[in-house]
Design a protein around this motif. Structure first.
Motif, PDB file in Angstrom:
ATOM      1  N   THR A 225       1.013  -5.592   2.799  1.00  0.00           N
ATOM      2  CA  THR A 225       0.381  -4.741   3.813  1.00  0.00           C
ATOM      3  C   THR A 225      -0.101  -3.428   3.200  1.00  0.00           C
ATOM      4  OG1 THR A 225       1.838  -5.673   5.500  1.00  0.00           O
ATOM      5  CG2 THR A 225       0.740  -3.606   6.028  1.00  0.00           C
ATOM      6  N   LEU A 229      -4.107  -2.307   2.702  1.00  0.00           N
ATOM      7  CA  LEU A 229      -4.631  -1.114   3.363  1.00  0.00           C
ATOM      8  C   LEU A 229      -5.214  -0.129   2.349  1.00  0.00           C
ATOM      9  CD1 LEU A 229      -2.002  -0.456   6.176  1.00  0.00           C
ATOM     10  CD2 LEU A 229      -4.264  -1.478   6.355  1.00  0.00           C
ATOM     11  N   LEU A 271      -7.676   4.161   7.397  1.00  0.00           N
ATOM     12  CA  LEU A 271      -6.406   3.431   7.384  1.00  0.00           C
ATOM     13  C   LEU A 271      -6.066   2.881   8.774  1.00  0.00           C
ATOM     14  CD1 LEU A 271      -4.203   5.710   5.080  1.00  0.00           C
ATOM     15  CD2 LEU A 271      -4.985   3.385   4.604  1.00  0.00           C
ATOM     16  N   SER A 274      -8.481  -0.005   9.602  1.00  0.00           N
ATOM     17  CA  SER A 274      -8.174  -1.169   8.757  1.00  0.00           C
ATOM     18  C   SER A 274      -6.856  -1.815   9.182  1.00  0.00           C
ATOM     19  CB  SER A 274      -8.086  -0.737   7.286  1.00  0.00           C
ATOM     20  OG  SER A 274      -9.294  -0.174   6.853  1.00  0.00           O
ATOM     21  N   ALA A 275      -5.838  -0.985   9.501  1.00  0.00           N
ATOM     22  CA  ALA A 275      -4.558  -1.533   9.937  1.00  0.00           C
ATOM     23  C   ALA A 275      -4.698  -2.291  11.247  1.00  0.00           C
ATOM     24  CB  ALA A 275      -3.534  -0.403  10.083  1.00  0.00           C
ATOM     25  N   ALA A 358      -2.337   4.869  12.399  1.00  0.00           N
ATOM     26  CA  ALA A 358      -2.322   4.109  11.135  1.00  0.00           C
ATOM     27  C   ALA A 358      -0.930   3.537  10.868  1.00  0.00           C
ATOM     28  CB  ALA A 358      -2.775   5.010   9.978  1.00  0.00           C
ATOM     29  N   ALA A 362      -0.082  -0.406  11.068  1.00  0.00           N
ATOM     30  CA  ALA A 362       0.412  -0.970   9.800  1.00  0.00           C
ATOM     31  C   ALA A 362       1.755  -1.667  10.012  1.00  0.00           C
ATOM     32  CB  ALA A 362       0.537   0.139   8.755  1.00  0.00           C
TER      33      ALA A 362
END
Length: 380
Positions: A225, A229, A271, A274-275, A358, A362
């Motif tokens: 992960t 990221l 971030l 994207s997470a 984020a 995540a």
């Protein structure tokens, strides 16, 4: 550490080697950057077509028509004899509205009685209707002021005193942060950040659901992960800077913000987006469904971002849902920094929200990946 760097390198290799993913991350922003701002390049609507039905045909009515015509917002393209022909012109879209000046208009004005004119406009297109209403309202106000000045001058008052009596308050309007009051300066910076978020969601989602072009690096979920990221943050920051610096520069959109403050927002924004994309991929597990969900989310996220309608005027439930989306805080912070010249210390609230989002997404992505691995081990 070696495994972590291998994951980062492997994801970057996949991103570059997969043509569809590469197109989403790098070619789409170039195409949208060339295409999207073009319709708004003139910034403001000018010379909207309007018709006039002048049943008075006097000096005052003709002056009112000329005042409307010289306005930047409207242009008198036809003078028609009656209301029926004017309505037909509106329905045929030859004009966006018409001004009706009744008979005895000048007589009412000069006698000191209140005269009435009527404006009929196509309000289905709100921007056009607002421009026409503004042009006609300004022309009527100017004519009324001139009439009062003329009457006071006849009574012996000098022109400067007459002007002060007829128009006692002078308005000096100065638009802040958008000097031209233009539509492109208002909408393009915000919309492009929403586009960046959508590209990240779709790109990361497809990258983790499509068959891999390069061999996947086997790593524990927490390392996988974090490595993914970090890899996605590189194109994410690049897209963010293209949207907030390069595109405004190319289209001469006002930008007064500090580059380093913009970069500081770009990192948690990339971030967080994207997470969220990684979590959607781990949750949905199918490239087609990921693509469909990201496409369907585009329009609701646009309305919740506060671009088309102030977020403060939305229901509280929608405000709460919008706060869970990175673009809401990201757009607010970026507009304040880039268009309003705010420092990073002025947007600490939005900055913290982006980092919290984020971390939350995540963590959700990590749990989803761990669950997937556990299910795979159970089946084997």
């Amino acid at each position: 550490m070696t495994t972590f760097l291998s994951v980062v390198r492997g994801e970057l290799d996949n991103l570059v080697s997969n043509g569809r993913i590469f197109a989403i991350f790098f070619i789409a922003i170039a195409i949208l950057g060339l295409y999207y701002p073009q319709p708004y390049s003139s910034e403001v609507l000018r010379e909207v077509a309007v018709a006039v039905v002048d049943r008075d045909d006097t000096t005052s009515s003709r002056q009112l028509t000329r005042d409307v015509d010289v306005s930047q917002n409207a242009r008198v393209v036809m003078k028609l004899p009656d209301v029926a022909s004017a309505e037909r012109a509106v329905f045929e879209r030859r004009v966006s509205g018409y001004l009706f000046i009744p008979q005895h208009f000048e007589r009412e004005v000069l006698s000191g009685r209140q005269a009435a004119v009527a404006f009929y406009g196509d309000a289905s297109y709100f921007l056009i209707f607002s421009k026409l209403r503004s042009a006609i309202g300004t022309a009527i106000q100017r004519l009324g002021t001139n009439v009062v000045i003329g009457q006071l001058a006849v009574d012996g008052m000098n022109p400067e005193e007459a002007l002060a009596v007829a128009s006692p308050i002078r308005i000096n309007m100065i638009p802040l942060f958008n000097p031209e009051g233009g539509y492109a300066s208002y909408v393009v910076p915000a919309v492009f950040l929403l586009i960046v978020q959508q590209l990240l969601l779709m790109g990361v989602g497809l990258l983790n659901t499509l068959p891999s072009e390069a061999p996947r690096v086997s790593a524990p979920p927490v390392i996988a992960t974090a490595g993914k990221l970090l890899a996605y943050m590189i194109p994410g920051v690049f897209l963010y800077l293209v949207a907030t610096i390069i595109i405004p520069y190319v289209y001469n959109i006002p930008r007064i913000g500090d580059v380093w403050s913009s970069l500081a927002i770009a990192i948690p924004f990339s971030l967080a987006a994207s997470a969220l994309g990684l979590f959607l991929a781990a949750l949905l597990r199918d490239a087609l469904i990921v693509q469909l969900v990201c496409s369907l989310l585009g329009l609701p996220l646009f309305f919740m971002a506060g671009i088309a309608w102030p977020s403060e005027a939305m229901p509280e439930l929608l405000q709460w849902v919008a706060s869970l989306v990175p673009s809401t805080s990201g757009i607010d912070a970026a507009v304040r920094i880039n268009q309003m010249g705010a420092a990073l210390s002025d947007v600490t609230g939005q900055f913290r929200v982006l980092w919290v989002l984020a971390l939350i997404y995540a963590l959700l992505a990590y749990l989803a990946m761990r669950l997937t691995d556990a299910q795979a081990e159970f089946r084997s």
